[in-house]
Design a protein around this motif. Sequence first.
Motif, PDB file in Angstrom:
ATOM      1  N   GLY A  38       5.153  -4.145  -6.531  1.00  0.00           N
ATOM      2  CA  GLY A  38       5.216  -3.884  -7.559  1.00  0.00           C
ATOM      3  C   GLY A  38       5.957  -4.665  -8.374  1.00  0.00           C
ATOM      4  O   GLY A  38       6.057  -4.236 -10.280  1.00  0.00           O
ATOM      5  N   ARG A  46       0.824  -1.043  -0.155  1.00  0.00           N
ATOM      6  CA  ARG A  46      -0.214  -0.218  -0.044  1.00  0.00           C
ATOM      7  C   ARG A  46       0.735   1.545   0.314  1.00  0.00           C
ATOM      8  O   ARG A  46       0.676   1.990  -0.817  1.00  0.00           O
ATOM      9  CB  ARG A  46      -0.774   0.060   1.578  1.00  0.00           C
ATOM     10  CG  ARG A  46      -1.428   1.397   1.068  1.00  0.00           C
ATOM     11  CD  ARG A  46      -2.995   1.221   2.412  1.00  0.00           C
ATOM     12  NE  ARG A  46      -3.521   2.346   2.579  1.00  0.00           N
ATOM     13  CZ  ARG A  46      -5.091   2.532   2.234  1.00  0.00           C
ATOM     14  NH1 ARG A  46      -5.592   2.002   0.596  1.00  0.00           N
ATOM     15  NH2 ARG A  46      -5.484   3.346   2.049  1.00  0.00           N
ATOM     16  N   ASP A  48       2.237   1.575  -3.608  1.00  0.00           N
ATOM     17  CA  ASP A  48       1.159   2.223  -4.397  1.00  0.00           C
ATOM     18  C   ASP A  48       1.130   4.264  -4.400  1.00  0.00           C
ATOM     19  O   ASP A  48       0.620   5.172  -5.300  1.00  0.00           O
ATOM     20  CB  ASP A  48       0.176   1.874  -4.408  1.00  0.00           C
ATOM     21  CG  ASP A  48       0.424   0.344  -5.002  1.00  0.00           C
ATOM     22  OD1 ASP A  48       1.107  -0.074  -5.716  1.00  0.00           O
ATOM     23  OD2 ASP A  48      -0.356  -0.711  -4.670  1.00  0.00           O
TER      24      ASP A  48
END
Length: 400
Positions: free
Chosen positions: A313, A276, A279
Amino acid sequence: MTGLRGEAAIVGFAELPAERRSTGLPLFTLDQYALLAKLAVQDAGVDPARINGLITHGVAESAMFAPATLCEYLGLALDFGERVDLGGATSAGMIWRAAAAIELGICDAVLAVVPGSLNVPQSGRRPAPEPNWFGLSSNNYGSPQAEFEIPYGNLGQNASYAQIAQRYAAEYGYDPAAVAKIAVDQRTNACAHPGAVFHGTPITIDDVLASSMIADPIHLLETVMRVHGGVGVLLANADIARHGRHRPVWIKGFGERIAFKTPTYAEDLLPTPIARAADKAFAMSGLDRSDVDIASIYDCYTITVLMSLEDAGFCAKGEGMAWVTEHDLTHRGDFPLNTAGGQLSFGQAGMAGGMHHVVDGAGQVMGRADAAQVPDCHTAFVTGNGGIMSEQVALIMRGD
């Protein structure tokens, strides 16, 4: 998305060489703050009178009023004082808080200093307090750890990170050689950094796997090396930054996520808070993962790096071992990672270990990494990790 505008920058820093045994006379943490602040300001070439913000983790000589204590000791009048307590994520958390204060116009320049030497003078009459049990944060009466964890053997970082690694292995499999490669590549980077504690001592995957098993599946060479050191960083507004000595390193985005304190209360051990946080950082910065030229990822253990790469990611969940095997993580490679050696091979100077990653990224963007310099380095992704993968911060830093 609201957030930083990227108008506050790192303009100078100082990182002391890592030492297994501290040399010279012991320094109080106040003296360490003074030394590191002086070196960072000198490095930036900024008039000390412009500094009106200070952010700290704490002062050993004063349990309360840490910003005021340092304000007094350093001779700085502050418009902004902050104390951050996020474990290994503290340093990265300091950076975005300082940037936010600067962008809000609260202050012009902020010192973020983290001493890293425990070689401090001790009183013969008043013994130092006993260290926490096996690295636990609290054995105080009434603490949940003291009541529900310590009596049952849930102690310290080694076992907890091994538990996470075992859980990861049960879900995705585990290739010890692939995970060991992270430590090997970072040692290669440390060999290009004269300040690293393991400078000049390369290792192989076989060396890592032959080192002592600390907590299955974590080997000795997959854990941090405790050293003495310390880091000071100076951040400033655009006016000061553009007249500074070095290329400004703008703080373009950040994310912070706190999920729990200990794994006992984690809903799931595998998704980590960096997912989180990363992002949010990328969304705020307007940049993509493909824009990153260097990653400086908190590396208390190799499993931390592996899971952070996935959750941030850069590769899919469960594919980190194959991804690490296929990429060169050295400063010469296609995905430069922890180019100063990280805490595994540069060394972890206590709380300053987290700021090592900030300086690693900033130094690369400034073009100051010497033998380990990554060509055309403009964007750095930096993480901080506190507790047992329980509180994490992501930063996006970029040069002009």
